[in-house]
Scaffold this active site. Sequence first.
Site, PDB file in Angstrom:
ATOM      1  N   HIS A 169       0.819  -1.212   0.000  1.00 31.29           N
ATOM      2  CA  HIS A 169       0.000   0.000   0.000  1.00 31.29           C
ATOM      3  C   HIS A 169       0.855   1.266   0.000  1.00 31.29           C
ATOM      4  O   HIS A 169       0.352   2.351  -0.262  1.00 31.29           O
ATOM      5  CB  HIS A 169      -0.954  -0.002   1.196  1.00 31.29           C
ATOM      6  CG  HIS A 169      -0.311   0.244   2.527  1.00 31.29           C
ATOM      7  ND1 HIS A 169       0.034  -0.762   3.391  1.00 31.29           N
ATOM      8  CD2 HIS A 169       0.067   1.385   3.143  1.00 31.29           C
ATOM      9  CE1 HIS A 169       0.576  -0.258   4.482  1.00 31.29           C
ATOM     10  NE2 HIS A 169       0.603   1.053   4.357  1.00 31.29           N
ATOM     11  N   ASP A 200       0.447  -7.634   1.266  1.00 31.12           N
ATOM     12  CA  ASP A 200       0.817  -6.245   1.497  1.00 31.12           C
ATOM     13  C   ASP A 200       2.336  -6.059   1.531  1.00 31.12           C
ATOM     14  O   ASP A 200       2.872  -5.364   2.408  1.00 31.12           O
ATOM     15  CB  ASP A 200       0.195  -5.724   2.793  1.00 31.12           C
ATOM     16  CG  ASP A 200       0.119  -4.193   2.826  1.00 31.12           C
ATOM     17  OD1 ASP A 200       0.544  -3.569   1.834  1.00 31.12           O
ATOM     18  OD2 ASP A 200      -0.346  -3.642   3.833  1.00 31.12           O
ATOM     19  N   SER A 278       4.964   2.179   7.946  1.00 27.96           N
ATOM     20  CA  SER A 278       4.648   1.141   6.974  1.00 27.96           C
ATOM     21  C   SER A 278       5.886   0.710   6.204  1.00 27.96           C
ATOM     22  O   SER A 278       6.612   1.543   5.657  1.00 27.96           O
ATOM     23  CB  SER A 278       3.600   1.646   5.979  1.00 27.96           C
ATOM     24  OG  SER A 278       2.364   1.830   6.599  1.00 27.96           O
TER      25      SER A 278
END
Length: 588
Positions: A169, A200, A278
């Site tokens: 993402h 992911d 992230s």
Amino acid sequence: MGPVKRKRGRKPKTSAPETLDIPTPSPVTDTAAAAPNSAATTASMEDVFAVGNVELIDNTASTHVRRRGRPKKLPTHSDKPLSRRLARPLDNGVGDYSVPGDAGVSALVAMEADTEWEARVMPSMDSVVKVFCVHTEPNFSLPWQRKRQYSSSSSGFVIGGRRVLTNAHSVEHYTQVKLKKRGSDTKYLATVLAIGTECDIAMLTVDDDEFWQGMSPVEFGELPALQDAVTVVGYPIGGDTISVTSGVVSRIEILSYVHGSTELLGLQIDAAINSGNSGGPAFNDKGNCVGIAFQSLKHEDAENIGYVIPTPVIMHFIRDYEKNGGYTGFPILGVEWQKMENPDLRMATGMRPDQKGVRIRRIDPTAPESKVLEPSDVILSFDGIDIANDGTVPFRHGERIGFSYLISQKYTGDNAAIKVLRNPDILKFDIKLDSHRRLIPSHSKGKPPSYYIIAGFVFTTVSVPYLRSEYGKDYEYEAPVKLLDKLLHSLPQSPDEQLVVVSQVLVADINIGYEDIVNIQVLAFNGKPVKNLKSLATMVESCNDEYLKFDLDYDQIVVLRSKTAKATTLDILATHCIPSAMSDDLKL
């Protein structure tokens, strides 16, 4: 924590995990066309820096207590700036200070401080990079155009083979990706090698040899145990330099991966994970990478709950790329199953007291296992490992985990041995596993949306990004019930089946009276069922009948004169500055 009770007149506050990264705000002129990307903008800058979310910390006067009344005036000993008067404490345990101007003592102190710092810093921290990405997301509501570009920052780390791992993402709908090393002022252009939507994870590389100078890849460690210490390293919100937070592993189980709408093995930790973390690595106490930070739980009753992609999932992604030259995905068993904990249910299905398993409710007609398995079969084991009545299998000492973990260890195209009970016989099958396909896909996987326009009627396919574009992040409450029912429960009857809807009607003289048709499913055209958008476009373009008749859901029909509809389409396209009546994938 039990389920949150729904209060009358209010929507329940969601407690779903959220993906993490930082968007760079830019002026927005069209709110519909510039809505933030759900995977890359879980929290806007305004929300993050709201007064209620920020606690100001005064680092300059941490030892002074604020008293009532007039603040006490600090003593002034010199007219020179205070910063010039500050001395650095010596590391001699007695609190001595070096004197400004004493070059020998100052140099000694600097050497000791640098030596101590080098001893404390983990070498693997230098392998953590900051990821800068410019995203250009498709506009699913206006599929012939894209939204305004926006920027985000996240984290990543170097692995062997001149490659970098980050979150999928973090680079979703990327236009440009750049990487910056720790302590460097240079951003290097990166190339995206693979994007794993389900897990992911994304893999990048940099062509510039200068980037790899002094970079050593991280080493992966084993899956940690409960209460093992973890350190999350990355570039979260709140500053530009590298950040380190620590905690322990508090849970290991099958988790919901928000970005890919999948369920894979995951770690829950209590270390602080914020926007920008992230893609950053999580290290154990030996300095080995044991996971990738990727989402956290945002809920009023939850604190410091973060999630990490563990090494088994990471290694599956890497080996899949190395084995197939690209990402092929995680396979699934295309069945829906039911627990067999009720003794009467087990007895009715012919199970002996020593037998355990789960009952098959439905089978995906497009899955390979639909040819051999049947509804009401009881799956007793997968690859020789017995499945309990609650659908779990032994994991480690004192731990059990959902048997989908066994499936996720396989690769697309692998075979699996399945033993089922079909009253009263025990049957064994060797099934070839395939990737999952939904009637309403949860992700576009970088492909632009398809569309077809005739007489102002915009036809497109339904996906989760489309629902999010039309109804916002609360689409699960705002979208039509029939579409949500198909999203959650419908299975595709053929590999190429799509859910086609009339997205909107671009108003013109020919479609008077049809203006209110919005997001209604198209069932048939001139009496023939509509399987997908391409078949609908082909049938309409090749139709020689006098009328075009579309059968819609809720028993609605649309009737247009064929010649007039095709003749006015070009004028409608010109009016709305639409370059083509159909997307490129339908022209092939």
